[in-house]
Structure formats: structure tokens, C-alpha cells
Design a protein around this motif. Structure first.
Motif, PDB file in Angstrom:
ATOM      1  N   PRO A   9       0.831  -1.219   0.000  1.00  0.00           N
ATOM      2  CA  PRO A   9       0.000   0.000   0.000  1.00  0.00           C
ATOM      3  C   PRO A   9       0.858   1.259   0.000  1.00  0.00           C
ATOM      4  O   PRO A   9       0.707   2.136   0.856  1.00  0.00           O
ATOM      5  CB  PRO A   9      -0.805  -0.152   1.290  1.00  0.00           C
ATOM      6  N   ASP A  10       1.765   1.334  -0.964  1.00  0.00           N
ATOM      7  CA  ASP A  10       2.725   2.428  -0.973  1.00  0.00           C
ATOM      8  C   ASP A  10       2.540   3.364  -2.175  1.00  0.00           C
ATOM      9  O   ASP A  10       3.424   4.162  -2.476  1.00  0.00           O
ATOM     10  CB  ASP A  10       4.165   1.882  -0.961  1.00  0.00           C
ATOM     11  N   GLN A  11       1.398   3.227  -2.855  1.00  0.00           N
ATOM     12  CA  GLN A  11       1.099   4.083  -3.999  1.00  0.00           C
ATOM     13  C   GLN A  11      -0.284   4.700  -3.840  1.00  0.00           C
ATOM     14  O   GLN A  11      -1.189   4.081  -3.279  1.00  0.00           O
ATOM     15  CB  GLN A  11       1.136   3.269  -5.307  1.00  0.00           C
ATOM     16  N   ARG A  12      -0.449   5.910  -4.337  1.00  0.00           N
ATOM     17  CA  ARG A  12      -1.771   6.505  -4.348  1.00  0.00           C
ATOM     18  C   ARG A  12      -2.714   5.653  -5.198  1.00  0.00           C
ATOM     19  O   ARG A  12      -2.288   4.933  -6.105  1.00  0.00           O
ATOM     20  CB  ARG A  12      -1.718   7.940  -4.879  1.00  0.00           C
ATOM     21  N   TRP A  13      -4.009   5.760  -4.902  1.00  0.00           N
ATOM     22  CA  TRP A  13      -4.984   4.886  -5.550  1.00  0.00           C
ATOM     23  C   TRP A  13      -5.010   5.065  -7.066  1.00  0.00           C
ATOM     24  O   TRP A  13      -5.354   4.141  -7.810  1.00  0.00           O
ATOM     25  CB  TRP A  13      -6.374   5.091  -4.960  1.00  0.00           C
ATOM     26  N   SER A  14      -4.624   6.212  -7.553  1.00  0.00           N
ATOM     27  CA  SER A  14      -4.569   6.420  -8.998  1.00  0.00           C
ATOM     28  C   SER A  14      -3.628   5.429  -9.665  1.00  0.00           C
ATOM     29  O   SER A  14      -3.805   5.077 -10.835  1.00  0.00           O
ATOM     30  CB  SER A  14      -4.128   7.856  -9.310  1.00  0.00           C
ATOM     31  N   VAL A  15      -2.623   4.960  -8.935  1.00  0.00           N
ATOM     32  CA  VAL A  15      -1.706   3.927  -9.421  1.00  0.00           C
ATOM     33  C   VAL A  15      -2.127   2.558  -8.898  1.00  0.00           C
ATOM     34  O   VAL A  15      -2.216   1.585  -9.650  1.00  0.00           O
ATOM     35  CB  VAL A  15      -0.260   4.231  -8.997  1.00  0.00           C
ATOM     36  N   ALA A  16      -2.398   2.470  -7.600  1.00  0.00           N
ATOM     37  CA  ALA A  16      -2.668   1.173  -6.966  1.00  0.00           C
ATOM     38  C   ALA A  16      -3.933   0.521  -7.505  1.00  0.00           C
ATOM     39  O   ALA A  16      -3.983  -0.706  -7.680  1.00  0.00           O
ATOM     40  CB  ALA A  16      -2.781   1.346  -5.460  1.00  0.00           C
ATOM     41  N   GLY A  17      -4.967   1.308  -7.773  1.00  0.00           N
ATOM     42  CA  GLY A  17      -6.228   0.731  -8.233  1.00  0.00           C
ATOM     43  C   GLY A  17      -6.059  -0.085  -9.499  1.00  0.00           C
ATOM     44  O   GLY A  17      -6.623  -1.181  -9.646  1.00  0.00           O
ATOM     45  N   ARG A  18      -5.249   0.421 -10.420  1.00  0.00           N
ATOM     46  CA  ARG A  18      -5.018  -0.315 -11.660  1.00  0.00           C
ATOM     47  C   ARG A  18      -4.229  -1.597 -11.398  1.00  0.00           C
ATOM     48  O   ARG A  18      -4.442  -2.622 -12.079  1.00  0.00           O
ATOM     49  CB  ARG A  18      -4.274   0.587 -12.650  1.00  0.00           C
ATOM     50  N   ASP A  44       8.497   6.267   6.236  1.00  0.00           N
ATOM     51  CA  ASP A  44       8.378   7.675   5.890  1.00  0.00           C
ATOM     52  C   ASP A  44       7.488   7.900   4.677  1.00  0.00           C
ATOM     53  O   ASP A  44       7.307   9.028   4.234  1.00  0.00           O
ATOM     54  CB  ASP A  44       9.764   8.285   5.647  1.00  0.00           C
ATOM     55  N   GLY A  45       6.964   6.843   4.139  1.00  0.00           N
ATOM     56  CA  GLY A  45       5.909   6.923   3.166  1.00  0.00           C
ATOM     57  C   GLY A  45       6.372   7.107   1.738  1.00  0.00           C
ATOM     58  O   GLY A  45       7.561   7.142   1.455  1.00  0.00           O
ATOM     59  N   PRO A  46       5.346   7.149   0.870  1.00  0.00           N
ATOM     60  CA  PRO A  46       3.921   7.078   1.178  1.00  0.00           C
ATOM     61  C   PRO A  46       3.497   5.677   1.645  1.00  0.00           C
ATOM     62  O   PRO A  46       4.113   4.687   1.275  1.00  0.00           O
ATOM     63  CB  PRO A  46       3.247   7.443  -0.147  1.00  0.00           C
ATOM     64  N   TRP A  47       2.443   5.650   2.460  1.00  0.00           N
ATOM     65  CA  TRP A  47       1.930   4.387   3.000  1.00  0.00           C
ATOM     66  C   TRP A  47       0.457   4.565   3.325  1.00  0.00           C
ATOM     67  O   TRP A  47       0.071   5.580   3.908  1.00  0.00           O
ATOM     68  CB  TRP A  47       2.705   3.977   4.248  1.00  0.00           C
ATOM     69  N   PHE A  48      -0.372   3.578   2.967  1.00  0.00           N
ATOM     70  CA  PHE A  48      -1.817   3.688   3.154  1.00  0.00           C
ATOM     71  C   PHE A  48      -2.343   2.490   3.946  1.00  0.00           C
ATOM     72  O   PHE A  48      -1.704   1.447   4.031  1.00  0.00           O
ATOM     73  CB  PHE A  48      -2.515   3.797   1.790  1.00  0.00           C
ATOM     74  N   ASP A  49      -3.528   2.650   4.518  1.00  0.00           N
ATOM     75  CA  ASP A  49      -4.084   1.631   5.410  1.00  0.00           C
ATOM     76  C   ASP A  49      -4.687   0.469   4.633  1.00  0.00           C
ATOM     77  O   ASP A  49      -5.236   0.645   3.539  1.00  0.00           O
ATOM     78  CB  ASP A  49      -5.152   2.260   6.302  1.00  0.00           C
ATOM     79  N   PRO A  52      -9.227   0.349   4.138  1.00  0.00           N
ATOM     80  CA  PRO A  52      -9.808   1.063   2.997  1.00  0.00           C
ATOM     81  C   PRO A  52      -9.222   0.625   1.662  1.00  0.00           C
ATOM     82  O   PRO A  52      -9.915   0.662   0.632  1.00  0.00           O
ATOM     83  CB  PRO A  52      -9.519   2.542   3.290  1.00  0.00           C
ATOM     84  N   THR A  53      -7.951   0.203   1.666  1.00  0.00           N
ATOM     85  CA  THR A  53      -7.361  -0.295   0.425  1.00  0.00           C
ATOM     86  C   THR A  53      -8.104  -1.534  -0.067  1.00  0.00           C
ATOM     87  O   THR A  53      -8.462  -1.641  -1.257  1.00  0.00           O
ATOM     88  CB  THR A  53      -5.875  -0.617   0.628  1.00  0.00           C
TER      89      THR A  53
END
Length: 304
Positions: A9-18, A44-49, A52-53
Motif C-alpha cells: 500500500p505504498d502508492q496513491r490509488w490512482s496507481v494502486a487501483g489499476r 516515511d511513506g507514502p503508506w496507506f491503510d 480502505p485499500t
């Protein structure tokens, strides 16, 4: 053989979703994300939960199974987590798998200011977590006062889509944790001895051969744990994280093919690789991932 992939979960959803959509299009059986507040030198990120992912992933996929790799008591409470699990299982229409582990030392255990537990106490906490979590995901309200957790009239109504609950894939390497996996798990997942420590210091065997030897020993130990609990050895699925070996599984098509074959020979029903990253952990080339994906049907059937 079923084949899964971890998408950090280290990418914004615009990248991760694909990426989640591509994992399904490629034909992977399951896809996972790390359930950490921060991980190793990526804190130190980026990192997401993770929650919600996985919820978002459920909305952009239709077939692939989705999982936490792995949720731990370091910051998850079984009552609240049961609510989250009930919700994701509903949104995914019964595709959730719950990877669960005892938790280690490092950022997740330190960031909330909790006292560091010994390895033995972490397993004690995990045993209590598993028992309460199982009960809260049941059909009756639960009240319990334990050493680590309290629940008062907790419930998860309307219940999960999967009955009696989504499958627990229990991470275990040590003897006591293996017994918990044998008792509570619908599946067992291991990293080999390399994955015992989850803190900032992370060591691996010097050679891939040594790592495979450690995996073989753990597989034999899990057989013994199942025998002790009286469960048939073929009743619990066996998952192997390929990427704690000194050789990244997607370093080449040949490396991946060899790893899948060796895992199958040791009795594993599932293997897990990691989506290639540009640098650092799991650094690799997405073209290798594409080549491996084109071979998944033959890899799955053992004809390659």
C-alpha cells in the motif's frame, strides 16, 4: 497450486487501483496488502491503510480473493476488526481472506506507545485475539474480560457473507504459533525462518538453498502441530511467501517457475509473490510479472 500476489500500500490509488485490476486480469487467485501502520524503512511513506485499500480493491474487482497480509494485535482490536471484516466481506461479496499473525517488534508495536512484549507474551495475546475474534464473528453477542482484551455485548450482525466466517490464514513460524495455526487456521502461511523478526533488523539465510531447507523444516513442524490437534494434514491450506528467500521470486521467469515447483514438492497449496517495485524491497521489472502471468495456467497445473 494457487498463486497470489502482494500489492504493497505504498502508492496513491490512482496507481494502486489499476494494479489490483491487473492482478485479477492476469489470473492470480488471490491478492493481498500489508496491514501495517508503517513497514521497515518505508515508514516515511507514502503508506496507506489496509482496510480502505481492500475496500477499494473489492469495488474494482469481481473474482480475485482479497486479503490482509497480515493483521496483528499490535494495533487491531478483535471487536472493531470484526466490524471491518464484516463490511469488506459484504462489499466483496464473500471474497475476503483474513491473514492473521502475532505481530512483531518495530514501528507497529512502538508507534502507539505500548510497552514492548516478549515473543511469548505476543503469542499469549494472539491466542486471546484469535479466540475473541472468532466468537465475535459468530452469531451471538459476546462479553469477555481477558488479560489483553475486553468485550461487552459485542457482535458483528448481520454476519459475514462467508459462513461461518471468512477463512483465517494464520501466520506462524514458532512452535506455539504453529499450534495456534493448526487449531484455528483454515490456512497456514509462513515466511520461513527469515520472517520471524518483523522489526527494522531483517536477516535472511545466506543462500536460497538454506532458506528452502528452513521452509522444509517448518512444513514438517506444521505436520506435527496438525497431528497434535487431531486435524487431517490435508484439511488446512498451506501458503508460502516466496520473497523472504535471498532470491526475489520475480527476478526472472525461471526463478519463479523453480520456486513454485519447489513449494509444490513440499506440500504447499498456495504461493505468494510481490508486485515489483522500482527500488528497495522487491525491486524488479514488471515485464517479468507480465511474462509470469502469461504462464499462470501452466504453473498452476504443474505442466511447466
Amino acid at each position: 497450486m494457487r498463486i497470489g500476489i502482494v500489492i504493497l500500500p505504498d502508492q496513491r490509488w490512482s496507481v494502486a487501483g489499476r494494479r489490483w485490476q491487473r492482478a485479477e486480469e492476469y489470473g492470480f487467485d488471490h491478492a493481498w496488502t500489508y496491514d501495517h501502520l508503517g513497514w521497515r524503512d518505508l515508514i516515511d511513506g507514502p503508506w496507506f491503510d489496509a482496510v480502505p485499500t481492500l475496500t477499494a480493491a473489492a469495488m474494482v474487482t469481481r473474482r480475485i480473493r482479497l486479503g490482509t497480509y497480515v493483521a496483528t494485535p499490535n494495533f487491531r482490536h478483535p471487536v472493531h476488526f470484526a466490524r471491518e471484516v464484516t463490511t469488506i466481506d459484504d462489499i466483496s461479496q464473500g471474497r475476503l481472506m483474513i491473514g492473521l499473525g502475532a505481530g512483531g517488534v518495530g514501528f507497529d508495536s512502538a508507534v502507539l506507545g505500548q510497552a514492548e512484549l516478549t515473543a511469548g507474551r505476543r503469542v499469549d495475546r494472539f491466542a486471546e485475539f484469535l479466540g475473541l475474534f472468532t466468537d465475535v464473528l459468530g452469531d451471538e453477542p459476546v462479553t469477555r474480560h481477558g488479560d489483553f482484551y475486553t468485550a461487552v455485548n459485542a457482535r458483528s450482525n448481520p454476519g459475514t457473507v462467508q459462513r461461518p466466517r471468512p477463512p483465517f490464514i494464520v501466520a506462524a513460524n514458532g512452535r506455539r504459533a504453529l499450534r495456534l495455526a493448526a487449531r484455528h487456521g483454515d490456512g497456514w502461511v509462513t515466511t520461513g525462518v527469515a520472517g520471524v523478526a518483523s522489526g527494522p533488523s531483517f536477516s535472511v539465510p545466506d543462500t536460497a538453498e538454506q532458506w528452502w531447507e528452513s521452509v522444509a523444516r517448518l512444513a514438517a513442524s506444521f505436520d506435527e502441530a496438525l497431528d497434535e490437534t487431531g486435524r487431517p494434514r490435508d484439511e488446512v491450506a498451506r501458503y508460502l511467501n516466496l520473497d523472504t528467500s535471498p532470491v526475489y521470486s520475480l527476478s526472472s521467469v525461471e526463478a519463479f517457475t523453480d520456486a513454485v515447483g519447489r513449494a509444490a514438492a513440499l506440500g504447499f497449496t498456495d504461493v505468494i509473490t510481490h508486485w515489483p517495485r522500482e527500488r528497495s524491497w522487491y525491486a524488479g521489472d514488471e515485464k517479468v510479472l507480465e511474462s509470469v502471468a502469461s504462464r499462470l495456467p501452466r504453473l498452476r497445473s504443474g505442466t511447466i
